[in-house]
Design an enzyme around this catalytic site. Structure first.
Site, short mmCIF file in Angstrom:
data_model
loop_
_atom_site.label_atom_id
_atom_site.label_comp_id
_atom_site.label_asym_id
_atom_site.label_seq_id
_atom_site.Cartn_x
_atom_site.Cartn_y
_atom_site.Cartn_z
N LYS A 24 0.84 -1.22 0.00
CA LYS A 24 0.00 0.00 0.00
C LYS A 24 0.86 1.25 0.00
CE LYS A 24 -2.24 2.76 3.50
NZ LYS A 24 -1.03 3.34 4.07
N ASN A 25 2.01 1.19 0.65
CA ASN A 25 2.83 2.40 0.75
C ASN A 25 3.82 2.55 -0.39
OD1 ASN A 25 1.31 3.09 2.89
ND2 ASN A 25 2.85 2.69 4.46
N ARG A 98 -3.39 10.79 1.81
CA ARG A 98 -2.36 11.82 1.81
C ARG A 98 -1.59 11.85 0.49
NH1 ARG A 98 -0.77 14.15 6.36
NH2 ARG A 98 1.44 14.16 5.86
N CYS A 122 -4.61 8.75 8.14
CA CYS A 122 -4.95 8.27 9.48
C CYS A 122 -4.66 9.32 10.54
CB CYS A 122 -4.16 7.00 9.78
SG CYS A 122 -4.81 5.58 8.90
N ARG A 127 0.35 15.11 11.70
CA ARG A 127 0.61 14.86 10.29
C ARG A 127 0.69 16.14 9.46
NH1 ARG A 127 -1.45 9.32 8.06
NH2 ARG A 127 0.66 9.41 7.29
N ASP A 312 4.20 1.08 11.77
CA ASP A 312 2.95 0.42 11.34
C ASP A 312 2.85 -1.02 11.85
OD1 ASP A 312 2.19 2.60 9.19
OD2 ASP A 312 4.29 2.11 8.97
N VAL A 334 7.74 7.59 16.12
CA VAL A 334 7.46 8.15 14.78
C VAL A 334 6.21 9.03 14.80
CG1 VAL A 334 7.07 7.62 12.35
CG2 VAL A 334 8.62 6.19 13.71
N ARG A 420 -8.95 0.58 3.18
CA ARG A 420 -7.92 1.49 2.63
C ARG A 420 -6.61 0.75 2.38
NH1 ARG A 420 -5.80 6.09 5.85
NH2 ARG A 420 -4.32 5.92 4.16
C1 EPZ Z 1 4.16 7.07 5.51
O1 EPZ Z 1 3.48 8.21 6.00
C2 EPZ Z 1 3.16 5.96 5.48
N1 EPZ Z 1 2.04 6.35 4.63
C3 EPZ Z 1 2.68 5.63 6.89
O2 EPZ Z 1 1.84 4.51 6.81
C4 EPZ Z 1 3.89 5.27 7.73
O3 EPZ Z 1 3.47 5.06 9.06
C5 EPZ Z 1 4.92 6.40 7.69
O4 EPZ Z 1 5.26 6.71 6.32
C6 EPZ Z 1 6.20 6.07 8.44
O5 EPZ Z 1 6.79 4.91 7.92
C7 EPZ Z 1 2.14 6.22 3.33
O6 EPZ Z 1 3.15 5.78 2.79
C8 EPZ Z 1 0.94 6.61 2.52
P1 EPZ Z 1 6.35 10.49 7.40
P2 EPZ Z 1 4.12 9.65 5.84
O7 EPZ Z 1 6.39 11.69 6.55
O8 EPZ Z 1 4.96 9.68 4.64
C9 EPZ Z 1 6.45 14.09 10.59
C10 EPZ Z 1 -0.03 3.18 7.29
O9 EPZ Z 1 -0.68 2.78 8.29
N2 EPZ Z 1 6.30 15.03 9.45
O10 EPZ Z 1 7.51 9.56 7.38
O11 EPZ Z 1 3.01 10.63 5.95
C11 EPZ Z 1 5.16 13.30 10.82
O12 EPZ Z 1 4.22 14.03 11.55
C12 EPZ Z 1 0.45 4.61 7.21
O13 EPZ Z 1 0.20 2.46 6.31
C13 EPZ Z 1 6.34 16.40 9.70
O14 EPZ Z 1 6.53 16.84 10.84
O15 EPZ Z 1 5.03 9.68 7.16
C14 EPZ Z 1 5.68 12.08 11.54
O16 EPZ Z 1 5.82 12.35 12.91
C15 EPZ Z 1 0.13 5.42 8.42
N3 EPZ Z 1 6.16 17.26 8.63
C16 EPZ Z 1 7.06 11.87 10.92
O17 EPZ Z 1 7.41 13.10 10.29
C17 EPZ Z 1 5.97 16.79 7.36
O18 EPZ Z 1 5.82 17.62 6.44
C18 EPZ Z 1 7.13 10.76 9.88
O19 EPZ Z 1 6.12 10.95 8.91
C19 EPZ Z 1 5.94 15.40 7.13
C20 EPZ Z 1 6.12 14.54 8.19
#
Ligand code: EPZ
Length: 447
Positions: A24-25, A98, A122, A127, A312, A334, A420
């Site tokens: 999915k990711n 997203r 989610c 986020r 996850d 995370v 999803r």
């Molecule tokens: C991806 O989310 C995945 N989603 C998430 O999977 C996964 O948990 C996550 O990566 C971490 O591995 C998809 O791929 C669609 P991040 P993403 O940017 O890219 C902060 C699932 O259940 N951050 O790595 O949105 C954020 O708040 C989902 O399959 C900022 O502060 O995650 C978090 O604390 C849920 N500002 C951290 O970074 C930003 O602009 C990591 O988020 C972006 C992120």
């Protein structure tokens, strides 16, 4: 909504086989990458999940022809007539995903403008998208925030940049990749995320003609090219779904063969699964997970970016840890609010206490900010059925696991959210012998 509830009769082990398809990711991002090409792309091993349908709709709105390929689970995307879509239409299609934020770079390259609606996803933390917008500005984009969403333009085109992320964000790393491949000049990205799905996206882009190198110190270098072609790619398997079924097998004292699961992407999970007392056997075409009998062991665990223990995986594993003897500690580093789902487990008989301190590991960025991001789980707990409302995708699947491990019947509300990211989970549960049922349809005229 009537069919958004599932009755789960717990107390019997899950046994049998399920198949996981593409991650999915990765899949939705590889679909976005197709926008960058001059020729059609073919993506294989595509799961029938809602996030894929949302991106398919978004691509079609932008003039990409998307149709089923000759192979099963194959999507063909032809981006030869990309155009700017109507704002209201995009808004309606964005749904709770997203992914739209990742369309920025490709759309700026293809048509010079992009509109991004309010994002969903989610609710496991704030986020924000500040990293995304900052890197897009680094490439030369202008961002205009309006009530209906974000309008982006690149009046002077996009050019390579030197970027260092404040945190190895998965989405922002993908944003940089999807933008830098066609930007003028070179891009250096420091503190990049290197999750297997990102490496697979890099493979997709390389097939299209991109030049990308990944160094051992989380630095990714991209040399922009003028033209990209199409790709043919088989998506890597979903290691998150694989681990979810593994935890379901463990928590229900079952035995599940996950066809398609791959050891390489799951090594960190497999180590923890073994420490807890779960058994697994890696085969050529999948991994068998089972409860070998006896007591499960409590552990201390910290989530982290790859190659650490994936966030996850945390929620399904916590359900299994309610069955382990002793005190387990889980430190979520995370997402600041990804342990909120545990209150419902307590209603089912678990004993889980949340703390805002960083317990059992290294201090993280949430330590001083009063987020309850550490959990102490005391087990083994006898779980009983309850009324559960699904809070997010992985939390939702975890509630299913808990309900299956519990004595009695649970009513799980909001199961549509699970669609999803888990293809055909209801049919898979049936195949594993789970006793789950949708409520009888409401007769006409009956409220
Ligand atoms: C991806 O989310 C995945 N989603 C998430 O999977 C996964 O948990 C996550 O990566 C971490 O591995 C998809 O791929 C669609 P991040 P993403 O940017 O890219 C902060 C699932 O259940 N951050 O790595 O949105 C954020 O708040 C989902 O399959 C900022 O502060 O995650 C978090 O604390 C849920 N500002 C951290 O970074 C930003 O602009 C990591 O988020 C972006 C992120």
């Amino acid at each position: 909504m009537q069919d958004d509830v599932l009755f789960v009769h717990g107390g019997s082990p899950l046994e049998g086989e399920v198949r996981v398809k593409g991650a999915k990711n990765l899949v939705p991002k590889a679909m976005v990458a197709a926008l960058l090409g001059q020729e059609p792309s073919r993506l294989r091993n595509v799961p029938g999940i809602r996030d894929v349908h949302i991106v398919r709709g978004l691509l079609q709105l932008h003039g990409v022809a998307v149709y089923e390929g000759d192979e099963a689970d194959e999507l063909v995307m032809d981006p030869s007539s990309v155009e700017l879509a109507n704002v209201a239409d995009i808004d309606a299609h964005a749904g709770s995903s997203r992914i739209p934020i990742l369309l920025c770079g490709p759309l700026l390259h293809r048509i010079g403008r992009a509109f991004i609606p309010d994002l969903g996803g989610c609710r496991i933390g704030g986020r924000p998208i500040d990293f995304h917008l900052n890197v897009l500005r680094d490439f030369g984009a202008t961002v205009d925030k309006r009530p209906e969403g974000l309008f982006l333009e690149a009046p002077n085109g996009l050019h390579g940049a030197k970027i260092e992320l404040p945190y190895p964000s998965v989405g922002t790393t993908e944003q940089v990749l999807l933008t830098a491949v066609r930007a003028e000049g070179t891009t250096e990205l420091r503190n990049a995320a290197v999750e297997p799905e990102i490496i697979d996206l890099i493979c997709v882009l390389q097939k299209m003609g991109a030049i990308i190198s990944v160094a051992t110190d989380r630095v990714i270098r991209i040399t922009g090219v003028e033209r990209l072609g199409g790709y043919t790619h088989r998506a890597l398997p979903d290691r998150l779904e694989g681990a979810s079924w593994a935890c379901a097998a463990l928590a229900t004292q079952g035995d599940v063969f996950v066809r398609g699961a791959r050891q390489l992407d799951m090594m960190t999970f497999l180590n923890v699964f073994r420490q807890v007392g779960g058994a697994f056997q890696v085969e050529d075409d999948g991994i068998r997970f089972w409860h070998p009998g006896g007591r499960l062991r409590a552990i201390a665990l910290e989530t982290d970016v790859h190659p650490g223990f994936q966030t996850d995986w945390q929620q399904p594993l916590v359900v299994a840890l309610t069955q382990a003897s002793g005190l387990s500690i889980v430190h979520e580093t995370v997402y600041e609010s990804r342990l909120g789902f545990t209150s419902a487990l307590n209603q089912m008989g678990a004993t889980i206490q949340l703390y805002s301190e960083c317990l059992g590991g290294t201090p993280c960025r949430f330590g001083q900010r009063n987020f309850q991001h550490s959990a102490v789980i005391s087990g083994p707990a006898k779980l009983h059925g309850a009324d559960l409302v699904i809070p997010d995708l992985r939390g939702g699947f975890s509630y299913l696991i808990a309900a299956l491990a519990a004595e009695g019947t649970s009513r799980v509300h909001g199961i549509d959210l699970i669609n999803r990211g888990y293809e055909g989970f209801h049919a898979k549960l049936d195949a594993l012998g789970a006793r789950v049922e949708l409520p009888e349809p409401v007769r006409e005229g009956v409220a």
